[in-house]
Design an enzyme around this catalytic site. Structure first.
Site, PDB file in Angstrom:
ATOM      1  N   SER A   1       0.807  -1.225   0.000  1.00 14.79           N
ATOM      2  CA  SER A   1       0.000   0.000   0.000  1.00 14.79           C
ATOM      3  C   SER A   1       0.839   1.274   0.000  1.00 14.79           C
ATOM      4  O   SER A   1       0.297   2.352  -0.180  1.00 14.79           O
ATOM      5  CB  SER A   1      -0.942   0.022   1.208  1.00 14.79           C
ATOM      6  OG  SER A   1      -0.216   0.263   2.405  1.00 14.79           O
TER       7      SER A   1
ATOM      8  N   LYS B   1       1.291   4.063   7.423  1.00 11.77           N
ATOM      9  CA  LYS B   1       0.529   4.925   6.526  1.00 11.77           C
ATOM     10  C   LYS B   1       0.973   6.377   6.701  1.00 11.77           C
ATOM     11  O   LYS B   1       1.620   6.739   7.690  1.00 11.77           O
ATOM     12  CB  LYS B   1      -0.973   4.828   6.823  1.00 11.77           C
ATOM     13  CG  LYS B   1      -1.601   3.478   6.490  1.00 11.77           C
ATOM     14  CD  LYS B   1      -1.671   3.236   5.001  1.00 11.77           C
ATOM     15  CE  LYS B   1      -2.378   1.927   4.680  1.00 11.77           C
ATOM     16  NZ  LYS B   1      -1.600   0.749   5.084  1.00 11.77           N
TER      17      LYS B   1
END
Length: 234
Positions: free
Chosen positions: A155, A193
């Site tokens: 990701s 993230k």
């Protein structure tokens, strides 16, 4: 290793089965563990089933069977009064230690603890294992405590972080908007993230268009550290 929430849920289901012969409902499990939603209960049940502790029986509502319990676990993990708080890193890491200096007096490397894997994709259970130490060039480190994590997932590929890479994290509970962080979600899931603060909300942004930005209330996300370096083997 089970996270605190996984262990609490397993023991709660086991006690209810012993007392009443039927497992608790999702609503009861959510309330007992102080979770925000039933989806959190579902994630815990899936994790326990994958680890061989629970079995879900098909075509039967609320049908759960406890297959086994951990052979041993600390009493502090089951007591809400114990003060135990799940974290990506348990205990004190201490200061990083330099290896012996070379002839010119400059340290050759610094030993940093490798704390297992971190999700760069679908969040995984909070990481708590100190697997080993790795040597880091001293110029990659600033002040403070550091730890390393192996990346699992894709990701963050647009930020140059790939599956199998090792990230270097400076431990801390604060970060600036736009920094890449280790985030602990609902005290049970850890992920890497980019942090985006939007008013009172906290957004965890992927660096891959295949993944959606996830938005949480401020009480659901805790910063564990921020990215300061990257190691890759070819």
């Amino acid at each position: 290793m089970l996270t605190r929430k996984q262990l609490e849920l397993l023991l709660f289901i086991n006690e209810r089965l012993k007392e009443e012969g039927v497992p608790p409902s999702f609503e009861e499990m959510k309330d007992a563990l102080n979770l925000q939603s039933k989806s959190g209960v579902h994630r815990l049940i899936v994790a326990l089933e994958e680890r061989g502790f629970l079995k879900r029986m098909a075509n039967r509502a609320r049908a759960l069977e406890v297959i086994k319990l951990p052979e041993s676990h600390s009493p502090s993990l089951t007591s809400k009064k114990s003060g135990f708080s799940p974290n990506v890193i348990q205990g004190s890491l201490g200061k990083v230690k330099s290896m012996p200096a070379a002839n010119d007096g400059i340290p050759r490397a610094v030993m940093v603890p490798l704390m297992g894997k971190i999700a760069a994709g679908v969040p995984i259970a909070a990481i708590q294992d100190h697997t080993n130490n790795i040597s880091i060039p001293p110029e990659m480190l600033g002040g403070g405590e550091h730890f390393a994590l192996e990346i699992k997932g894709d990701s963050m590929i647009d930020a140059g972080i790939f599956d199998g890479d090792t990230v270097l994290i400076r431990k801390g509970d604060t970060a600036n908007n736009g920094e890449i962080i280790v985030a602990l979600i609902d005290d049970e899931e850890a992920t890497l993230k980019r942090l985006r603060k939007k008013g009172e909300s906290v957004a965890l942004e992927a660096a891959n268009p295949a993944y959606e930005t996830r938005i949480f209330g401020p009480d659901r996300v805790r910063v564990q550290g921020r990215l300061v370096g990257l190691l890759r083997k070819y």
